[in-house]
Scaffold this motif. Sequence first.
Motif, PDB file in Angstrom:
ATOM      1  N   ALA A  54       0.839  -1.204   0.000  1.00 45.93           N
ATOM      2  CA  ALA A  54       0.000   0.000   0.000  1.00 45.93           C
ATOM      3  C   ALA A  54       0.872   1.251   0.000  1.00 45.93           C
ATOM      4  O   ALA A  54       0.583   2.217  -0.727  1.00 45.93           O
ATOM      5  N   ARG A  55       1.938   1.235   0.799  1.00 49.17           N
ATOM      6  CA  ARG A  55       2.844   2.391   0.818  1.00 49.17           C
ATOM      7  C   ARG A  55       3.539   2.562  -0.529  1.00 49.17           C
ATOM      8  O   ARG A  55       3.711   3.679  -1.023  1.00 49.17           O
ATOM      9  N   LEU A  56       3.928   1.450  -1.143  1.00 56.39           N
ATOM     10  CA  LEU A  56       4.581   1.515  -2.446  1.00 56.39           C
ATOM     11  C   LEU A  56       3.619   2.028  -3.514  1.00 56.39           C
ATOM     12  O   LEU A  56       4.010   2.810  -4.390  1.00 56.39           O
ATOM     13  N   ASP A  57       2.367   1.613  -3.448  1.00 50.88           N
ATOM     14  CA  ASP A  57       1.354   2.142  -4.370  1.00 50.88           C
ATOM     15  C   ASP A  57       1.209   3.656  -4.213  1.00 50.88           C
ATOM     16  O   ASP A  57       1.100   4.379  -5.209  1.00 50.88           O
ATOM     17  N   LYS A  62       2.419   9.161  -6.319  1.00 55.11           N
ATOM     18  CA  LYS A  62       3.091  10.449  -6.176  1.00 55.11           C
ATOM     19  C   LYS A  62       4.110  10.661  -7.286  1.00 55.11           C
ATOM     20  O   LYS A  62       4.263  11.777  -7.809  1.00 55.11           O
ATOM     21  N   ALA A  63       4.836   9.589  -7.661  1.00 52.57           N
ATOM     22  CA  ALA A  63       5.811   9.703  -8.748  1.00 52.57           C
ATOM     23  C   ALA A  63       5.114  10.053 -10.058  1.00 52.57           C
ATOM     24  O   ALA A  63       5.596  10.894 -10.830  1.00 52.57           O
ATOM     25  N   THR A  66       4.022  13.722  -9.881  1.00 49.61           N
ATOM     26  CA  THR A  66       5.184  14.600 -10.056  1.00 49.61           C
ATOM     27  C   THR A  66       5.598  14.649 -11.520  1.00 49.61           C
ATOM     28  O   THR A  66       5.877  15.723 -12.064  1.00 49.61           O
ATOM     29  N   GLY A  67       5.621  13.496 -12.165  1.00 52.07           N
ATOM     30  CA  GLY A  67       5.971  13.454 -13.587  1.00 52.07           C
ATOM     31  C   GLY A  67       4.991  14.242 -14.432  1.00 52.07           C
ATOM     32  O   GLY A  67       5.402  14.977 -15.348  1.00 52.07           O
ATOM     33  N   ASP A  68       3.704  14.111 -14.134  1.00 51.14           N
ATOM     34  CA  ASP A  68       2.692  14.878 -14.867  1.00 51.14           C
ATOM     35  C   ASP A  68       2.888  16.378 -14.666  1.00 51.14           C
ATOM     36  O   ASP A  68       2.811  17.164 -15.624  1.00 51.14           O
ATOM     37  N   SER A  69       3.150  16.781 -13.438  1.00 48.38           N
ATOM     38  CA  SER A  69       3.340  18.207 -13.141  1.00 48.38           C
ATOM     39  C   SER A  69       4.577  18.750 -13.845  1.00 48.38           C
ATOM     40  O   SER A  69       4.550  19.853 -14.413  1.00 48.38           O
ATOM     41  N   ARG A  70       5.660  17.983 -13.796  1.00 51.10           N
ATOM     42  CA  ARG A  70       6.895  18.428 -14.466  1.00 51.10           C
ATOM     43  C   ARG A  70       6.701  18.509 -15.975  1.00 51.10           C
ATOM     44  O   ARG A  70       7.168  19.441 -16.630  1.00 51.10           O
ATOM     45  N   SER A  71       5.999  17.545 -16.522  1.00 51.15           N
ATOM     46  CA  SER A  71       5.723  17.542 -17.957  1.00 51.15           C
ATOM     47  C   SER A  71       4.899  18.766 -18.347  1.00 51.15           C
ATOM     48  O   SER A  71       5.206  19.450 -19.342  1.00 51.15           O
ATOM     49  N   ASP A  72       3.865  19.031 -17.569  1.00 51.70           N
ATOM     50  CA  ASP A  72       3.025  20.198 -17.836  1.00 51.70           C
ATOM     51  C   ASP A  72       3.831  21.490 -17.750  1.00 51.70           C
ATOM     52  O   ASP A  72       3.652  22.408 -18.571  1.00 51.70           O
ATOM     53  N   ALA A  73       4.731  21.597 -16.787  1.00 52.85           N
ATOM     54  CA  ALA A  73       5.544  22.802 -16.620  1.00 52.85           C
ATOM     55  C   ALA A  73       6.485  22.988 -17.809  1.00 52.85           C
ATOM     56  O   ALA A  73       6.671  24.119 -18.296  1.00 52.85           O
TER      57      ALA A  73
END
Length: 101
Positions: A54-57, A62-63, A66-73
């Motif tokens: 569950a923690r790994l999920d 979150k990863a 973060t990737g989506d946010s960085r891509s959008d930026a």
Amino acid sequence: MKSVITLVALAAVLPLAACNKSPSDKLADRVENAADNRADAMEANADVLRNQAARLDDRADKARDTGDSRSDAIEAADMNVASMSQERRDAIVANEAAAVR
């Protein structure tokens, strides 16, 4: 009244009957108890693994976020990627450098 006396007598005799188990009964009890202990340990391990999963999920979610946010930026900044070195681009992809300055 007879039934009460019978029940009391039976309740007193049952523990004594349990003490007179045959060697095979004792071995069978030991086998069953050992199997129960192993099963309890397996279930405890499964609980730990479920919690870790569950923690790994959560970390995976979150990863992705973060990737989506960085891509959008990067897309919003319309960066001049052609002027970047390959090392800089690789660092951005590996999340080792800021996507946008």
